[in-house]
Design a protein around this motif. Structure first.
Motif: not given
Length: 83
Positions: A19-44
């Protein structure tokens, strides 16, 4: 995602649609996470990650929810490195 079947011993697993996918990334070994927009296109599902300007390791985290409300979170603290 998969879930256990309830009350039916002949079915081990039932498939559920994502139903949904939420993604995030970290550049400091997980101390802070930054949301990253997800998009559904062609079933991916896709997302764009911003690499650190001065290099380093990038961690990735995703939370996937299915149509039954089940959720699973996967975290990879060192998914890749930028030099």
């Amino acid at each position: 995602m998969q879930r256990d079947a309830e009350g039916d011993s002949t079915v081990g697993r039932l498939s559920d649609s994502v139903k949904s996918v939420h993604a995030s990334y970290s550049t400091d070994n997980g101390a802070h996470w930054h949301a990253s927009a997800t998009k559904l296109s062609g079933g991916r599902w896709t997302t764009t990650v911003h690499n650190p300007a001065f290099g380093g390791r990038v961690g990735l985290r995703s939370t996937v929810a299915d149509t039954h409300g089940d959720r699973a979170t996967t975290t990879v603290y060192t998914a890749y490195a930028v030099s």
